[in-house]
Design an enzyme around this catalytic site. Structure first.
Site, short mmCIF file in Angstrom:
data_model
loop_
_atom_site.label_atom_id
_atom_site.label_comp_id
_atom_site.label_asym_id
_atom_site.label_seq_id
_atom_site.Cartn_x
_atom_site.Cartn_y
_atom_site.Cartn_z
CG HIS A 136 -4.72 -10.32 24.16
ND1 HIS A 136 -5.65 -11.30 23.91
CD2 HIS A 136 -5.02 -9.85 25.39
CE1 HIS A 136 -6.47 -11.41 24.94
NE2 HIS A 136 -6.09 -10.53 25.86
CG HIS A 138 -4.62 -7.44 30.03
ND1 HIS A 138 -5.85 -7.47 30.65
CD2 HIS A 138 -4.64 -8.47 29.14
CE1 HIS A 138 -6.58 -8.47 30.16
NE2 HIS A 138 -5.85 -9.09 29.23
CE LYS A 219 -11.25 -8.55 24.75
NZ LYS A 219 -10.25 -8.61 25.81
CG HIS A 221 -13.01 -9.00 28.89
ND1 HIS A 221 -13.50 -9.72 29.95
CD2 HIS A 221 -11.72 -9.41 28.73
CE1 HIS A 221 -12.56 -10.52 30.42
NE2 HIS A 221 -11.46 -10.35 29.70
CG HIS A 248 -12.76 -12.68 27.00
ND1 HIS A 248 -11.61 -12.75 27.76
CD2 HIS A 248 -13.64 -13.51 27.61
CE1 HIS A 248 -11.80 -13.57 28.79
NE2 HIS A 248 -13.03 -14.04 28.70
CG HIS A 274 -8.29 -15.69 25.00
ND1 HIS A 274 -9.66 -15.63 25.02
CD2 HIS A 274 -7.87 -14.65 25.74
CE1 HIS A 274 -10.04 -14.60 25.76
NE2 HIS A 274 -8.96 -13.99 26.20
CG HIS A 322 -10.76 -13.59 34.66
ND1 HIS A 322 -11.19 -12.59 33.82
CD2 HIS A 322 -9.87 -14.33 33.95
CE1 HIS A 322 -10.60 -12.74 32.64
NE2 HIS A 322 -9.80 -13.78 32.71
CG ASP A 362 -4.37 -12.48 28.01
OD1 ASP A 362 -4.64 -11.36 28.47
OD2 ASP A 362 -5.16 -13.43 28.05
#
Length: 570
Positions: A136, A138, A219, A221, A248, A274, A322, A362
């Site tokens: 995971h 980024h 992915k 999201h 996600h 998660h 976010h 993450d």
């Protein structure tokens, strides 16, 4: 027969059957289950030691069968193979043999030949594990890769393009142009890497373009819209091309609730990121999906384990990651809906019973890239202190629990993402991506990190000193991290379709491409080594209490953790 005390033997050759080893400053103790080296015939390097010409070193050339490297007398800790003592032979960047090393002309029982062309790594008194796999990532900054490597991670999978706002929030590399540029950058790093493409689309063409462009996974999201239509489309493309999908889900429940997401998945295999929910997902009950046979649930490390500080730090992390504003009430409500002490506490226990299968980072997006191993073992330690020995333990040790937890960042993510043919465990034929640990620093600070059989990173003292140990001692890249050794020792994971399309030649990269395989219907929760439990999980919508098969899952937050300030003074 000459005899030697256990203490003296362990000091010279490392522990043997029946000896116990404490992992760092935790309450976890492992016991050696078997010893493949032969007592009295052990090999050891050094002045006056065994591995000398005509003694432990044979006349056999590499072409005649001698290996490139032997790690002597190491204590292997592996989810599948168990906890045992052995010599490990490496050849052509892979694990060639596990057993007894030496000279067959002078020693009995030799299964790994040491020759004049063999290098020795002293594993006496050290623990050997498979390199970690962080699934995971980024890719916000390239410096993450060195940070991860120095912590014992040898494979990273995720998405991104750098500190773009899409990457700050989501693990997606969007489109074939970005995919190509990222893959071209990977030649600079001594790390196995795979990319996840953006999976949020209601029609397949753009997703197929990314898979053909080098994505080894897709992915979904919520920040890009994880709607039922996008879920169905993404999984259909994944089924066609044999790549994994990570999800996600929709925290705000705008396009549906957890039941709608499960219906859109239609029983297909998926990796749920998660799964507790603090990192994102249907509030408050996304954790329920950890009991489904087709869902592979994972955690990210900021909720690992539940401590008195966990809730406080999460709110600020979430606002930054976010792109939320503390001046907008709806943004604050969104953030607060994701942070629940009840589900985080339950997550600890679900890991301990093997219902959560994977732990990842993450990285820089509500997770710490250099702490996957640390947070895993802190969780295991907390659970032992609070819940005692697991019922599966067969002796006065923690072998089963240790194997369960190491699976979470080695073999299980490798199986989930179709890489287990090459990585994830210490087994003959797999890549020699290995980490050597001093038991006192296990899980915290590796002694040595090998990628593709070559030392890529290690703590090293002053290069101008007369010996390697004077201060300043810190982690430094080694020869495996430079030049063509780097590109010949690590690989880039892609889809089979991308590999067969000639993408490698079109991009002009040096790193080998390896195709992922068996990521779809052939695997599921049942494939997760020692972490395949599927309890029926329920969440009270008012109190957020979590029950598994009717039993309330709750535990106290930790106030003190091992592997913490004792190891990090600065």
């Amino acid at each position: 027969m000459a005899r030697i005390s256990r203490a003296a033997y362990a000091q010279m050759y490392g522990p043997t059957v029946g000896d116990k080893v404490r992992l760092a400053d935790t309450e976890l103790f492992i016991e050696v289950e078997k010893d493949l080296t032969i007592h009295g015939e052990e090999v050891k390097f050094g002045g006056g030691k065994v591995i000398r010409d005509g003694m432990g070193q044979s006349q056999v050339s590499r072409a005649q069968g001698a290996v490139d490297t032997v790690i002597t007398n190491a204590l292997v800790v592996d989810a599948g193979a168990g906890i045992f003592k052995a010599d490990i032979g490496l050849k052509d960047g892979r694990i060639a043999a596990i057993g007894k090393a030496g000279n067959p002309d002078t020693q009995d029982g030799v299964t790994i030949i040491i020759g004049p062309g063999t290098e020795i790594i002293a594993g006496e008194g050290k623990i050997l594990t498979a390199g970690g796999f962080d699934a995971h990532i980024h890719f916000i900054c390239p410096q993450q890769i060195e940070e991860a490597l120095m912590s014992g991670i040898t494979t990273m999978l995720g998405g991104g393009t750098g500190p773009a706002h899409g990457t700050l929030a989501t693990t997606c590399t969007p489109g074939p142009w970005h995919m190509a540029r990222m893959i071209q950058s990977f030649d600079a790093f001594p790390m196995n890497i795979g990319l996840s493409g953006k999976g949020n689309a209601s029609l397949p063409a753009a997703l197929e373009e990314m898979v053909l462009g080098g994505a080894c996974s897709l992915k979904l999201h919520e920040d890009w819209g994880t709607t039922p239509a996008a879920i169905d489309c993404c999984l259909s493309v994944a089924d066609d091309y044999d790549v994994q999908v990570m999800i996600h889900t929709d925290t705000l429940n705008e396009s549906g609730f957890v039941e709608n997401t499960v219906a859109a998945i239609k029983g297909r295999t998926i990796h749920a990121f998660h799964t507790e929910g603090a990192g994102g997902g249907h509030a408050p009950d996304i954790i329920k999906v950890c009991g489904l046979p087709n869902v592979i649930p994972s955690s990210t490390n900021p909720t690992r384990p539940y401590t008195v500080n966990t809730l406080a730090e999460h709110l600020d992390m979430l606002m930054v990651c976010h792109h939320l504003s503390p001046s907008i009430p709806e943004d604050i409500a969104f953030a607060e809906s994701r942070i629940r002490k009840e589900t985080i506490a339950a997550e600890d226990i679900l890991h301990d019973i093997g219902a959560f299968s994977i732990i990842s980072s993450d990285s820089q997006a509500m997770g710490r890239v250099g702490e996957v191993a640390i947070r895993t073992w802190q969780t295991a330690d907390k659970m032992k202190r609070q819940r005692g020995a697991l019922p599966q333990e067969t002796g006065d040790n923690d072998n089963f629990r240790v194997r369960r937890y190491i699976a979470k960042y080695t073999i299980n993510p490798a199986i989930a993402h179709g890489l287990s043919k090459d990585i994830g465990s210490i087994a003959v034929g797999k890549r020699a991506d290995l980490v050597l640990w001093n038991p006192a620093f296990f899980g915290v600070k590796p002694d040595m990190v090998l990628v593709g059989g070559m030392i890529a990173a290690a703590p090293m003292g002053d290069p101008n000193a007369s010996i390697p140990t004077p201060q300043p001692m810190h982690y430094r890249p080694m020869f495996g991290a430079y030049g063509k050794a780097r590109t010949n020792s690590s690989v880039t994971f892609v889809s089979k379709a991308a590999l067969e399309s000639g993408l490698h030649g079109r991009l002009g990269v040096e790193k080998q491409f390896v195709a992922v395989e068996n990521t779809r219907g052939g695997i599921g929760k049942h494939s997760m080594v020692l972490n395949d439990a599927t309890p029926h999980v329920e969440v009270d919508p008012e109190t957020y209490e979590v029950r598994a098969d009717g039993e309330l899952l709750t535990c106290e937050p930790a106030t003190v953790l091992p592997m913490a300030q004792r190891y990090f003074l600065f």
